[in-house]
Design a protein around this motif. Structure first.
Motif, PDB file in Angstrom:
ATOM      1  N   ASN A   1       5.799  13.084  -3.158  1.00 30.88           N
ATOM      2  CA  ASN A   1       4.722  12.983  -2.102  1.00 30.88           C
ATOM      3  C   ASN A   1       3.756  12.231  -2.088  1.00 30.88           C
ATOM      4  O   ASN A   1       2.726  12.408  -1.267  1.00 30.88           O
ATOM      5  N   ASN A   2       3.373  11.647  -3.383  1.00 33.10           N
ATOM      6  CA  ASN A   2       1.940  11.064  -3.400  1.00 33.10           C
ATOM      7  C   ASN A   2       2.236   9.744  -4.264  1.00 33.10           C
ATOM      8  O   ASN A   2       1.889   9.435  -5.268  1.00 33.10           O
ATOM      9  N   LYS A   3       3.236   8.774  -3.693  1.00 31.85           N
ATOM     10  CA  LYS A   3       3.554   7.620  -4.249  1.00 31.85           C
ATOM     11  C   LYS A   3       3.723   6.676  -3.355  1.00 31.85           C
ATOM     12  O   LYS A   3       4.499   5.794  -3.229  1.00 31.85           O
TER      13      LYS A   3
ATOM     14  N   PRO B   1       3.404   2.748  -1.750  1.00 25.68           N
ATOM     15  CA  PRO B   1       3.934   2.768  -0.579  1.00 25.68           C
ATOM     16  C   PRO B   1       5.265   3.135  -0.394  1.00 25.68           C
ATOM     17  O   PRO B   1       6.089   2.957   0.274  1.00 25.68           O
ATOM     18  N   PHE B   2       5.733   3.652  -1.283  1.00 28.73           N
ATOM     19  CA  PHE B   2       7.127   4.236  -1.715  1.00 28.73           C
ATOM     20  C   PHE B   2       7.392   5.405  -0.602  1.00 28.73           C
ATOM     21  O   PHE B   2       8.308   5.806   0.270  1.00 28.73           O
ATOM     22  N   SER B   3       6.641   6.464  -1.025  1.00 33.20           N
ATOM     23  CA  SER B   3       6.919   7.674  -0.318  1.00 33.20           C
ATOM     24  C   SER B   3       5.421   8.581  -0.402  1.00 33.20           C
ATOM     25  O   SER B   3       4.802   8.575  -1.607  1.00 33.20           O
ATOM     26  N   TYR B   4       5.290   9.147   0.730  1.00 32.66           N
ATOM     27  CA  TYR B   4       3.985  10.006   0.911  1.00 32.66           C
ATOM     28  C   TYR B   4       3.827  10.537   2.132  1.00 32.66           C
ATOM     29  O   TYR B   4       4.576  10.356   2.959  1.00 32.66           O
ATOM     30  N   VAL B   5       3.147  11.831   2.174  1.00 33.61           N
ATOM     31  CA  VAL B   5       2.982  12.607   3.187  1.00 33.61           C
ATOM     32  C   VAL B   5       1.489  12.218   4.002  1.00 33.61           C
ATOM     33  O   VAL B   5       0.475  12.287   3.162  1.00 33.61           O
TER      34      VAL B   5
ATOM     35  N   ASP C   1      -2.797  10.865 -10.519  1.00 34.64           N
ATOM     36  CA  ASP C   1      -2.102  10.005  -9.518  1.00 34.64           C
ATOM     37  C   ASP C   1      -2.612   8.571  -9.869  1.00 34.64           C
ATOM     38  O   ASP C   1      -3.574   8.386 -10.438  1.00 34.64           O
ATOM     39  N   ILE C   2      -1.956   7.760  -9.211  1.00 27.77           N
ATOM     40  CA  ILE C   2      -2.350   6.192  -9.304  1.00 27.77           C
ATOM     41  C   ILE C   2      -3.723   5.932  -8.938  1.00 27.77           C
ATOM     42  O   ILE C   2      -4.559   5.204  -9.395  1.00 27.77           O
TER      43      ILE C   2
ATOM     44  N   ALA D   1       3.566  -2.932  -6.795  1.00 32.54           N
ATOM     45  CA  ALA D   1       3.611  -2.441  -5.127  1.00 32.54           C
ATOM     46  C   ALA D   1       2.589  -1.716  -4.836  1.00 32.54           C
ATOM     47  O   ALA D   1       1.501  -1.631  -4.006  1.00 32.54           O
ATOM     48  N   SER D   2       2.560  -0.303  -5.761  1.00 28.37           N
ATOM     49  CA  SER D   2       1.784   0.851  -5.716  1.00 28.37           C
ATOM     50  C   SER D   2       0.151   0.124  -5.786  1.00 28.37           C
ATOM     51  O   SER D   2      -0.722   0.698  -5.098  1.00 28.37           O
ATOM     52  N   ALA D   3       0.041  -0.582  -7.020  1.00 26.44           N
ATOM     53  CA  ALA D   3      -1.353  -0.947  -7.202  1.00 26.44           C
ATOM     54  C   ALA D   3      -2.129  -1.733  -6.298  1.00 26.44           C
ATOM     55  O   ALA D   3      -2.966  -1.252  -5.805  1.00 26.44           O
ATOM     56  N   SER D   4      -1.289  -2.870  -5.632  1.00 23.74           N
ATOM     57  CA  SER D   4      -1.756  -3.531  -4.341  1.00 23.74           C
ATOM     58  C   SER D   4      -1.999  -2.658  -3.448  1.00 23.74           C
ATOM     59  O   SER D   4      -3.096  -2.630  -2.338  1.00 23.74           O
ATOM     60  N   TYR D   5      -1.147  -1.377  -2.927  1.00 25.01           N
ATOM     61  CA  TYR D   5      -1.352  -0.825  -1.684  1.00 25.01           C
ATOM     62  C   TYR D   5      -2.623   0.072  -1.972  1.00 25.01           C
ATOM     63  O   TYR D   5      -3.573   0.039  -1.215  1.00 25.01           O
ATOM     64  N   GLU D   6      -2.873   0.680  -3.287  1.00 26.32           N
ATOM     65  CA  GLU D   6      -3.876   1.279  -3.232  1.00 26.32           C
ATOM     66  C   GLU D   6      -5.297   0.665  -3.509  1.00 26.32           C
ATOM     67  O   GLU D   6      -6.207   1.173  -2.719  1.00 26.32           O
ATOM     68  N   ILE D   7      -5.316  -0.550  -4.077  1.00 24.13           N
ATOM     69  CA  ILE D   7      -6.491  -1.316  -4.155  1.00 24.13           C
ATOM     70  C   ILE D   7      -7.005  -1.831  -2.818  1.00 24.13           C
ATOM     71  O   ILE D   7      -8.049  -1.731  -2.491  1.00 24.13           O
TER      72      ILE D   7
END
Length: 558
Positions: free
Chosen positions: A218-220, A222-226, A346-347, A367-373
């Motif tokens: 639930n906290n990843k 852009p793969f999956s999150y709420v 979390d990331i 992918a996750s790094a780009s999204y969070e940055i």
């Protein structure tokens, strides 16, 4: 083969099939109870069932909490069995038609009802109630639709039915659906894919298990999150919805705030499957994995100002963030034991600590790094190196259910490159500082090189042609001047005395050749200068070395 059709409500048709009054039910969904006596053909269609309620009621959205609610259902339908089995705290109220459920909703006899969007919308149009009923955002039931027949007759009829449905092309299915369903959003064949062909045992297993529990992080992003509204978002959710449509089932999503605790549920087989999980030797002991269908590179992120990290080997002795439960830590711990790993919840937290200098680096999927940055507007981080492996994500299922593993594998096989492009383009924005050559780049470089070679060749050829033309023009100019000079001198020899003609000849020749002096030298009967011209106009006898000498006896006076 002649076919006789009989029309009737779902309940009557099912009773008629059991009593042997009909041979086949043209459209029916599998359920646990039906699977005990009914065989189902390969599904040729899929239905989506939602919960409908009045927006002006005291219930903001009953889909989020159905305990104690009165739910309208069609009697003897698959949604009725679903409510009784999976929603034991709700009260199903049987009806014969969707119109009856709408009337019960507005009279207050039920809190909500279950129905298919196309059928509900048609009924609302007939009642003049368009816009008066909403569908829940928290409930989505998918069902496969096929032809049903008695198990004791399936050996003869079932192959014929499957061959008949298989003979209908996707375009023909699509044309039939387009004729009856106006809204493209409600069409089953709006996607390019098709239903999954399953064996009899696999279809029977799905009939007994129409709802599959799936563990999702639930906290990843852009793969999956709420999101803030409590809704699931992300690429994983999009893939799950696609597989739901293809299989005609419903995934019940489970989560845990701590991913390592969530994986314990998978280890205990408390859930049926895990979405987007990397395969490892340890996990393969209790989970079956499909082939990977999403692959993202793992990278090392560090501060822009830190020039000491340029490869995984440079991480020795460094403080490197990691999130527990991911293969990143497991791989790096084995290959680089000198790294000082620091656990991150979390990331996003890890990236913030790298940016602030608390950590030296973090190994994470790009992918996750780009999204969070991008989300946190961090400007002082960059990709400094590749980690040396990719995140290859698969669907995993408990290994004590081989039917489920086979079903998921077949479903994943139906995902086309076009499906991946449509699903991933909305969520994956892979950006980084690593240069990765590809085929398009090589083609571009070759085209540029060929263009440059052609330009150099044509410039060289043009230069040579211009030089040759200038040389030819110079030759023609010199020849023309000599022709004019010789013609002028010839006229003087014909019109003037010889000594004056000789003087004129010497002067013209000296000027043409830019000489200081020109003379005609004779050797007989003794050496002497017969005629002399000087540019200084002063007749001074110069040394012979300064004189352009000519031995021209023909011009000597006799």
């Amino acid at each position: 083969m002649p076919i006789k059709f009989r029309m009737g409500p779902v309940g009557e048709n099912i009773d008629a099939l059991q009593e042997g009054k009909v041979d086949v039910i043209a459209a029916v969904s599998p359920t646990m109870e039906r699977s005990q006596w009914m065989a189902l053909s390969n599904p040729y269609y899929g239905l989506n069932t939602r919960i409908y309620f009045r927006p002006d009621s005291n219930l903001s959205d009953p889909g989020s909490e159905l305990s104690g609610k009165k739910l309208g259902v069609i009697g003897s339908s698959s949604p009725e069995e679903f409510v009784r089995r999976w929603l034991p705290d709700a009260y199903p109220i049987e009806h014969d038609t969707v119109s009856e459920m709408i009337e019960s909703l507005f009279s207050g006899e039920i809190d909500a009802f279950l129905g298919e969007p196309v059928i509900v919308q048609s009924a609302l149009n007939r009642h003049g109630l368009v816009g008066e009923v909403n569908s829940s955002e928290y409930f989505n039931l998918n069902e496969a639709v096929g032809a049903g027949l008695l198990l004791n007759r399936s050996a003869d009829l079932l192959p014929e039915l499957n061959n008949g449905f298989r003979a209908i092309t996707p375009d023909e299915y699509r044309a039939i659906e387009n004729r009856w369903i106006i809204s493209s959003r409600d069409r089953y064949f709006r996607h390019s894919g098709s239903a999954v062909e399953l064996s009899d045992s696999e279809r029977r297993w799905l009939g007994e298990n129409p709802v599959i529990s799936v563990l999702v992080d639930n906290n990843k992003p852009p793969f999956s999150y709420v999101d803030r509204r409590g809704q699931w978002q992300g690429m994983t959710i999009a893939y799950l919805k696609l597989l739901e449509d293809r299989l005609g089932i419903t995934f019940q999503l489970h989560q845990d705030p701590v991913w390592t605790n969530a994986l314990i549920q998978a280890y205990r087989h408390d859930v049926d499957a895990v979405a987007m999980l990397q395969k490892t030797e340890e996990r393969s002991r209790y989970l079956n994995f499909t082939k990977p269908f999403v692959s993202v590179p793992a990278v090392i992120l560090a501060r822009v100002s830190d020039k000491s990290i340029r490869s995984p080997g440079h991480l020795n002795g460094k403080r490197v963030g990691f999130t527990p439960g991911y293969v990143t830590y497991e791989i790096f711990q084995q290959n680089y034991p000198g790294i000082n790993f620091v656990k991150m919840p979390d990331i996003a937290t890890g990236l913030n600590q790298v940016a602030s200098g608390v950590l030296d680096a973090m190994v994470v999927n790009l992918a996750s790094a780009s999204y969070e940055i991008e989300r946190m507007k961090i400007t002082n981080l960059q990709v400094v190196a590749e980690a040396g492996f990719n995140y290859d994500f698969s669907m995993a299922s408990r290994n004590n259910s081989p039917e489920l593993a086979s079903i998921l594998e077949k479903a994943v096989d139906t995902i086309t490159p076009e499906d991946r492009e449509a699903l991933e383009s909305s969520w994956l924005s892979i950006q980084g500082g690593m240069w990765r050559p590809n085929k398009e780049l090589f083609i571009g470089l070759v085209l540029i090189l060929v263009t440059l070679i052609l330009i150099v060749y044509w410039n060289r050829r043009l230069t040579i042609e211009i030089a040759d033309r200038e040389k030819a023009e110079e030759g023609l100019r010199i020849r023309s001047e000599l022709d004019r000079l010789l013609s002028d001198i010839s006229r003087h020899f014909m019109d003037q005395p010889v000594h004056r003609a000789n003087d004129y000849f010497l002067s013209r020749l000296g000027l043409h050749l830019n000489a200081e002096a020109v003379c005609i030298f004779s050797w007989e009967p003794r050496a002497r200068i017969e005629h002399y011209w000087s540019s200084s106009l002063i007749l001074i006898l110069r040394p012979l070395s300064h004189c352009l000498t000519m031995t021209l006896p023909v011009f000597m006076a006799r």
